[in-house]
Design a protein around this motif. Structure first.
Motif, mmCIF file in Angstrom:
data_model
loop_
_atom_site.group_PDB
_atom_site.id
_atom_site.type_symbol
_atom_site.label_atom_id
_atom_site.label_comp_id
_atom_site.label_asym_id
_atom_site.label_seq_id
_atom_site.Cartn_x
_atom_site.Cartn_y
_atom_site.Cartn_z
ATOM 1 N N LEU A 187 0.810 -1.218 0.000
ATOM 2 C CA LEU A 187 0.000 0.000 0.000
ATOM 3 C C LEU A 187 0.846 1.272 0.000
ATOM 4 C CD1 LEU A 187 -3.068 -0.659 2.379
ATOM 5 C CD2 LEU A 187 -3.065 -0.393 -0.099
ATOM 6 N N TYR A 244 0.083 4.897 5.996
ATOM 7 C CA TYR A 244 -0.499 3.588 5.681
ATOM 8 C C TYR A 244 -1.997 3.585 6.017
ATOM 9 C CZ TYR A 244 -1.747 -1.319 6.058
ATOM 10 O OH TYR A 244 -2.376 -2.521 5.912
ATOM 11 N N VAL A 245 -2.341 4.099 7.187
ATOM 12 C CA VAL A 245 -3.745 4.139 7.607
ATOM 13 C C VAL A 245 -4.561 4.983 6.632
ATOM 14 C CG1 VAL A 245 -5.354 4.875 9.415
ATOM 15 C CG2 VAL A 245 -3.180 3.768 10.027
ATOM 16 N N THR A 301 -3.948 5.651 3.459
ATOM 17 C CA THR A 301 -4.079 4.948 2.183
ATOM 18 C C THR A 301 -5.060 3.787 2.297
ATOM 19 O OG1 THR A 301 -1.768 5.503 1.697
ATOM 20 C CG2 THR A 301 -2.794 3.809 0.338
ATOM 21 N N TYR A 302 -4.998 3.085 3.418
ATOM 22 C CA TYR A 302 -5.897 1.949 3.653
ATOM 23 C C TYR A 302 -7.365 2.407 3.656
ATOM 24 C CZ TYR A 302 -8.254 -1.784 6.241
ATOM 25 O OH TYR A 302 -9.132 -2.757 6.637
ATOM 26 N N GLN A 334 -8.736 3.235 0.219
ATOM 27 C CA GLN A 334 -8.976 2.079 -0.642
ATOM 28 C C GLN A 334 -10.035 1.134 -0.085
ATOM 29 O OE1 GLN A 334 -5.392 0.029 -1.719
ATOM 30 N NE2 GLN A 334 -4.449 1.827 -2.678
ATOM 31 N N HIS A 335 -10.553 1.457 1.094
ATOM 32 C CA HIS A 335 -11.535 0.566 1.730
ATOM 33 C C HIS A 335 -12.889 0.706 1.025
ATOM 34 C CE1 HIS A 335 -13.838 -1.532 4.778
ATOM 35 N NE2 HIS A 335 -12.715 -1.852 5.399
ATOM 36 N N HIS A 368 -7.949 -4.663 11.681
ATOM 37 C CA HIS A 368 -6.797 -4.640 10.770
ATOM 38 C C HIS A 368 -5.692 -3.718 11.295
ATOM 39 C CE1 HIS A 368 -4.658 -4.723 6.912
ATOM 40 N NE2 HIS A 368 -4.496 -3.413 7.079
ATOM 41 N N LEU A 369 -6.068 -2.525 11.732
ATOM 42 C CA LEU A 369 -5.065 -1.552 12.175
ATOM 43 C C LEU A 369 -4.378 -1.984 13.467
ATOM 44 C CD1 LEU A 369 -6.874 1.817 11.386
ATOM 45 C CD2 LEU A 369 -5.235 0.551 10.001
ATOM 46 N N ALA A 407 -1.940 -4.455 12.479
ATOM 47 C CA ALA A 407 -0.876 -3.895 11.628
ATOM 48 C C ALA A 407 0.142 -3.079 12.423
ATOM 49 C CB ALA A 407 -1.500 -3.019 10.543
#
Length: 426
Positions: free
Chosen positions: A297, A338-339, A341-342, A345-346, A393-394, A397
């Motif tokens: 990502l 990262y968060v 971008t995640y 895209q969610h 997820h976070l 991660a």
């Protein structure tokens, strides 16, 4: 003259039988009264049947449900009762010709009954109009109950004034004049009703609350959907299926939260934070950067960011033997990217609304990293599932970025320390 002859028919028969005038008059009144009531009952039944049949024919030719509501609220029944009482009022004075001293009392009784029948007829019409309006989409969320109650109170008030005027023989004007003298007492008695009526109008005009709105009123323990707005109160069905009743006036005198804006918007807000332990935040070296580049990502972001930082440090002759010098990347900053971008895209996040990952002011429990976004699905159950999936997820991660989440120490932590250091005392 013919009606007078008919109403005296049995009197003449009884006189012919040799009855006394008093007995003949009494027998005549009793028989005529029974006949009148029987004929009126049959007339009432006949009219109800005719109206019902006519209404059935009309309903087959129209798509409107108004005729169904007329039948359900017994409008035709009350109308037939009115016709019947008018017949009785018309013929009763002729039947009581031999008992003139009873005419006034009977007339007063029939007038009072007429007033009550008129009020019930008006009431049935109002309920029919209410039911019909509530079946229309444009009126489903309006406080129709409040206006209905106002009209009913007005109808009963007028009815009682008329009844009082009938009983006392005083004119309505005289009664209203006397009523003005005690208006202050009346206002005190109907204070809540008046306040509720005013509040209902303000709520409707200002579109503050509609039936079906989700509102929260913590002061009264209300958190759910509005199911009814009437003159005196607002009923709220809470999410635990309990019912909270709040005086209508409090909707304009106290503060509350209406979630309608969220319901009609494109998403439901997600606003929650991860608490990152401050001691786990640090600059990253080239070895760690290569490890982070394996995360798909943010791979392109890290490459471009690394080039920008290297060019800046080179142009400014930065001594990178000390990692603190110049521009650098941190594991916390990379995780924040990262968060972000995640979330972008969610599939469950509304991309047309605000999406932001921000660092809040440090606290005694760590550094809050707040997620601010909006889910596409606004249904509470689905909304909670979306939040859970994102934070599952976070949370999992976070260790990949060499970060630690803050958590208060438990008895297990103290036992671990004690096992590692027997001299330690909790």
């Amino acid at each position: 003259m013919e009606l007078e002859y008919i109403t005296r028919y049995f009197y003449k028969i009884f006189i012919g039988f040799g009855w006394s005038e008093n007995m003949a008059a009494l027998g005549n009144v009793i028989i005529n009264t029974v006949l009148l009531l029987t004929i009126t009952y049959l007339f009432n039944s006949l009219m109800r049947s005719l109206f019902k049949k006519a209404l059935g024919n009309i309903s087959q030719k129209t798509i409107s449900e108004f005729d169904d509501y007329l039948f359900h609220n017994k409008v035709l029944l009350h109308f037939c009762h009115l016709l019947s009482i008018f017949i009785i009022k018309w013929l009763m004075p002729l039947i009581l010709e031999d008992y003139a001293h009873l005419k006034d009392e009977v007339d007063i009784l029939l007038n009072i009954i007429t007033v009550f029948l008129v009020i019930t007829f008006i009431r049935s019409i109002l309920h029919t109009i209410k039911d019909y309006l509530k079946s229309l989409n444009s009126f489903k969320d309006k406080p129709i109950e409040s206006y209905l109650q106002v009209f009913l109170i007005f109808s009963w008030s007028v009815g009682f004034i008329v009844i009082f005027s009938i009983l006392t023989g005083k004119s309505i004007v005289e009664f209203l004049t006397a009523l003005g003298a005690i208006s202050a007492i009346i206002l005190l008695i109907f204070k809540d009703t008046i306040l509720g009526f005013v509040a209902s109008i303000q709520v409707s005009v200002n579109d503050t609350v509609r039936i079906g709105d989700w509102i929260t009123m913590e002061k009264y323990g209300a958190d759910g959907d509005v199911i009814e707005i009437n003159l005196a109160s607002v009923k709220i069905k809470n999410f635990d299926n309990t019912i909270t009743t709040i005086p209508t006036y409090y909707l304009i005198s106290d503060s509350f939260k209406n979630w309608r804006g969220m319901s009609v918007s494109g998403g439901r807000r997600i606003k929650r934070a991860l608490l990152i332990q401050a001691t786990s935040i640090h600059y990253i070296n080239d070895e760690q950067l290569e490890k982070f580049k394996k995360i798909q990502l943010i791979k392109d972001y890290l490459i471009n960011r690394k080039n920008d930082i290297d060019n800046f440090n080179k142009e400014n002759n930065i001594d990178k033997e000390v990692l603190l010098n110049g521009r650098n990347m941190t594991n916390f900053g990379i995780f924040r990217k990262y968060v972000d971008t995640y979330l972008n895209q969610h599939s469950a996040i509304n991309k047309d609304m605000m999406i932001m990952t921000r660092q809040l002011e440090p606290t005694a429990q760590g550094i809050p990293l707040e997620i601010y976004a909006f889910s596409k699905d606004k249904v509470w159950k689905n909304y909670e599932h979306i939040i859970a999936d994102i934070f599952d997820h976070l949370l999992a991660a976070t260790p990949y970025f060499n970060l630690e989440l803050y958590e208060l120490p438990t008895g297990y932590d103290f036992r671990e320390i004690s096992n590692m250091n027997p001299t330690f005392k909790a």
